[in-house]
Write an enzyme that holds these catalytic residues in place. Structure first.
Site: not given
Length: 887
Positions: A538-539
């Site tokens: 993620d991210e």
């Protein structure tokens, strides 16, 4: 006023004082000053405005994302002797970027993540005794809950020991944050959230009536037939089994004993696995028959037999000796019924995880997803890589980060708190075995390529150690950062390029292979196959290159975007020579595709180890074509798009790519968000201002657009949602998440998780009648009437009564520090009216400022006058809710 020099200051150790000799060394004098500041600076925070742009602050020019900023007064009061020395630094934690300081005696610099430092400028004229100094700070976004303000600021000076400032060395945020009230409770002026008060709680609870829930099983079975008699368990039970492992029987006996049942008693409970009777049914199916003289459970597999027994135990009320007779036919809704626990941001102990596993088993949850690593911590011992836990598992004030990571998230200068800690290999093996015996799969997540600072800095320390010894081949073997990478990157939680494992290095894949090898070995030693590897993913982005900013040189400016020189911002890895070569070769389309490329590379390593399932947060795979891009048998995706930002449609698009979708929406099943719109509650709130047990219970995880009719966005406003795609396969599961940024202790962890995780267990196991089938093109909003809200309320009422009458007492008996609901109340014609979200929970009130507590009885409403304190209290009398006031 005359100000004493440092030679005349008082040395304070704790609350004791002794005078300082003029011949003391400079280091002793500096330490004395640090001790004095630590012991005597009383620090408070006061919100000035949370709508900075509306109140004239130059948020856009200050480079605030979306041109959103707030102002807070940091007030320092010196309760000790005067100090005029300038050679000190206060480090403090702020989850909001500090953009400006409106007091020219001080300057603020961000170090990394949430760690900032406050220093005196040349204009600093000292702290007089009892002087109060106000430092107005402008920060990005807003601060709406007390827990936005992290504890444990600390003070230091060159060459001396850092000391936590006593006034902030507390978990009681009310001690250092002034009350947040009125318009400051609004994110924007268009914020229409209903602030939780005694009156608003009363109105919310008003539709929940008291009823008998003694025959209701949680989670709700597929079919229950009452036979209207009683089975007497006063003389205990005895479990016999055919085809069920002895360790699982032992786990069931432990549960029975907790509920006050003798396990060598007279009421027989027989368990039998009979696969032929359940052909074609999913794992966990069972039939339960409770008669006056015995109970029988026939199941599709061991898990089903275990769940059948848990259904019987669900009926047990510890205040009574009998349970109703009935027949149940049951099977789980989803194959994946999960809980994710973040032990990386702040560590949570093995005992807390074991206690969680017990509760998961009781409510038929079967996947424990452990988020073991992040920027702020590495929490699993890996043989052969001691730095990962010796350094990456510890936080303290070491500017070189060769003995620990820098403090984050309120962990302060020292390592004697939950900012530090890790599971040893033996701890992890014990957790695996304990979970297996309760039909729970442990899914380890080693987050990468972003959220990896703990790993990167640990391997940098390893590199330095081995390089100093002249062992360059070993030093480079597991290095995770390209030393020539000059990319200017800011991550979601304000780290730089050190937050990323470089996906273009052979040493990075060697590191992944090493970690998977060692974790796999732990699973083998435990006798528990490693079936699922969670990549994280993620991210992996630079937040400065996203839509909330505009280039400072743009001719036409947008008022609600922050000004930034975008030419100085880079994609992650864009200036890594290793990655530049990989992109130039055509092996990867561009720098934006590198995280998904790395995800596919790691999947190959996972497959090599014989691990069947691969799992990730969906944005980590966004540039892969679909599940066929990965070599593992299956790819499970934790879907975490917010519904009102388009998640009600995009989830089905992901499922259409062949992924096994695990619904993990932040606005409904994140347990690190506040229970209520009340600044005293704990948590982040970027996706929603509150998620209580009732909201989680009312979530429709398979028909996501439906939720637009029954809930609001983060500003308390309605939204529309419409499905656009019919996916190739149904959703695979539901998972509740507990991220730990604001959750620093085990007690806080249990408060945040329990009891609302039980509502998630309900939705993961049982599809309600009021959940409409998903259909493309059907629009839901606050204006539609497609959901059977009467049936929804009836289901909640039954669940809430079972919780209040039975289940909370069981959770307490297990030693869980759960959250008791705060009562609702109103005064009508001088009479006190009270209610609660879980009928059956005891209510109390006080008219003498808490000196005396009286039980509230709805049938005999007391006459009150003036200020009344109210609370709920547990059946044992040992736990109570937060006290609130009604006038």
């Amino acid at each position: 006023m005359f100000k004493k020099t440092i030679l005349a200051t008082v040395i304070l150790s704790g609350l004791a004082a002794c005078s300082m000799d003029s011949s003391s060394s400079q280091a002793e004098q500096s330490q004395a000053m640090v001790n004095q500041l630590a012991n005597n600076l009383d620090i408070h925070y006061t919100i000035v405005t949370n709508q900075g742009a509306d109140d004239g602050l130059k948020c856009k020019e200050l480079q605030a994302e979306w041109a959103s900023c707030n102002k807070v007064n940091m007030t320092l009061r010196n309760t000790g002797e005067a100090i005029d020395n300038k050679d000190w630094t206060i480090y403090f934690h702020s989850i909001r970027l500090i953009l400006d300081v409106e007091n020219d005696q001080f300057k603020v610099t961000r170090i990394t993540g949430d760690l900032h430092k406050l220093e005196p400028t040349d204009k600093f004229d000292g702290f007089d005794k009892n002087e109060e100094v106000i430092i107005p700070m402008i920060a990005e976004y807003w601060q709406l809950f007390e827990t936005d303000f992290m504890p444990r600021a600390f003070v230091t000076a060159p060459g001396v020991q850092a000391r936590n400032i006593i006034s902030l060395d507390t978990e009681d945020t009310g001690e250092y944050v002034d009350a947040i009230t009125g318009v400051q409770l609004k994110r924007t002026l268009a914020d229409n959230n209903i602030v939780a008060t005694a009156y608003s709680r009363f109105d919310k609870n008003a539709d929940v009536v008291n009823l008998d829930a003694s025959s209701h099983i949680i989670p709700t079975p597929s079919k229950t037939t009452l036979t209207h008699k009683k089975a007497n368990l006063s003389k205990g039970i005895i479990i016999t089994s055919k085809g069920v492992d002895a360790e699982q029987i032992n786990a069931l006996n432990q549960r029975a004993s907790l509920l006050g049942l003798s396990t060598s008693g007279q009421y027989p409970i027989s368990l039998e696995v009979n696969k032929n009777q359940f052909k074609g049914m999913v794992s966990g199916a069972y039939k339960l028959t409770i008669k006056e003289d015995k109970a029988t459970i026939v199941a599709s597999d061991e898990a089903g037999a275990f769940y059948g027994a848990q259904s019987l135990f669900s009926l047990v009320n510890m205040d009574k000796t009998s349970i109703p007779t009935l027949e149940v036919e049951d099977a789980p809704r989803f194959q994946y019924r999960g809980v994710m626990v973040d032990v990386a941001r702040n560590f949570h102990s093995k005992s807390a995880i074991i206690a969680t596993i017990d509760q998961m088993a009781a409510y038929k949850l079967n996947k424990l997803h452990l988020h073991l690593t992040d920027d702020e911590g590495w929490r699993l011992q890996i043989p052969g890589l001691p730095e990962l836990t010796d350094i990456g598992g510890q936080r303290c004030f070491d500017e070189s980060e060769t003995s620990c990571l820098l403090p984050q998230l309120g962990s302060g200068a020292n390592s004697d708190n939950f900012g530090s800690g890790f599971f040893t290999t033996d701890d992890y093996i014990e957790i695996l075995k304990y979970a297996k015996n309760r039909n729970i799969e442990v899914i380890p997540e080693i987050d990468m390529p972003a959220h990896s600072r703990a790993a990167v800095m640990s391997m940098e320390a390893r590199y330095k150690r081995l390089a100093d010894e002249g062992k360059m081949d070993e030093a480079n073997q597991y290095r995770l950062m390209d030393p020539k990478d000059e990319s200017n990157v800011t991550t979601v939680q304000f780290y730089n390029k050190q937050s990323f494992i470089n996906p273009c290095l052979e040493s990075s894949t060697a590191f992944v292979d090493k970690v998977i090898t060692e974790v796999d070995a732990m699973h083998k030693k435990a006798g528990v196959p490693l079936n699922t590897w969670h990549f994280g993913g993620d991210e992996a982005k630079n937040i400065k290159l996203h839509a909330g900013f505009q280039d400072i040189n743009d001719k036409e400016k947008i008022a609600w975007k922050g000004d930034l020189d975008l030419s100085k911002q880079d994609m992650p890895f864009a200036k890594s020579p290793q990655c530049q070569a990989l992109v130039s070769s055509g092996q990867v389309a561009d720098f934006e595709h590198l995280p998904s490329y790395f995800a596919e590379e790691v999947a190959d390593i996972v497959t090599k180890h014989g691990i069947k399932n691969y799992q990730a947060w969906q944005d980590g795979l966004k540039h892969s074509e679909g599940s066929s891009s990965f070599s593992t048998d299956a790819v499970q995706v934790n879907f975490w798009d917010t519904l009102y930002w388009g998640g009600g449609a995009s989830a089905y698009e992901w499922a259409d790519k062949g992924y096994d979708m695990v619904i993990s929406n932040p606005d409904y099943v994140y347990m690190d968000f506040p229970y209520e719109v009340d600044p005293k509650e704990r948590g982040y709130y970027w996706a929603t201002r509150a998620s209580d047990t009732r909201k989680m219970f009312g979530f429709a995880p398979e028909n996501l657009p439906q939720n637009a009719e029954t809930s609001v966005d983060r500003d308390g406003n309605g939204f529309e949602s419409t499905g656009t795609v019919t996916p190739k396969k149904p959703f695979y599961g539901l998972s509740a998440q507990l991220w730990s940024e604001t959750v620093r202790t085990d007690e806080q962890y249990e408060y945040m998780v329990f009891p609302r995780v039980i509502a998630v267990a309900e939705r993961a196991w049982s599809k309600a009648s009021w959940e409409n089938d998903y259909k493309v093109g059907v629009k839901y909003s606050q204006d539609t009437t497609l959901v059977n809200k009467k049936a929804r309320l009836a289901d909640w009422t039954l669940f809430a009564n079972a919780m209040g009458q039975r289940e909370l007492a069981k959770v307490e008996k297990a030693g869980i520090q759960y959250r008791l609901p705060i009562p609702g109340a109103k005064v009508v014609n001088g009479k006190l009216n009270m209610n609660v979200s879980f009928p059956g929970v005891t209510l109390q009130y006080s008219t003498d400022d808490g000196k005396t507590w009286l039980s509230y009885n709805n049938a005999n409403q007391p006459t009150v006058d003036g200020e009344v304190q109210i609370r709920s209290i547990s059946s044992s009398g040992k736990r109570s809710s937060r006290v609130t006031i009604i006038r």
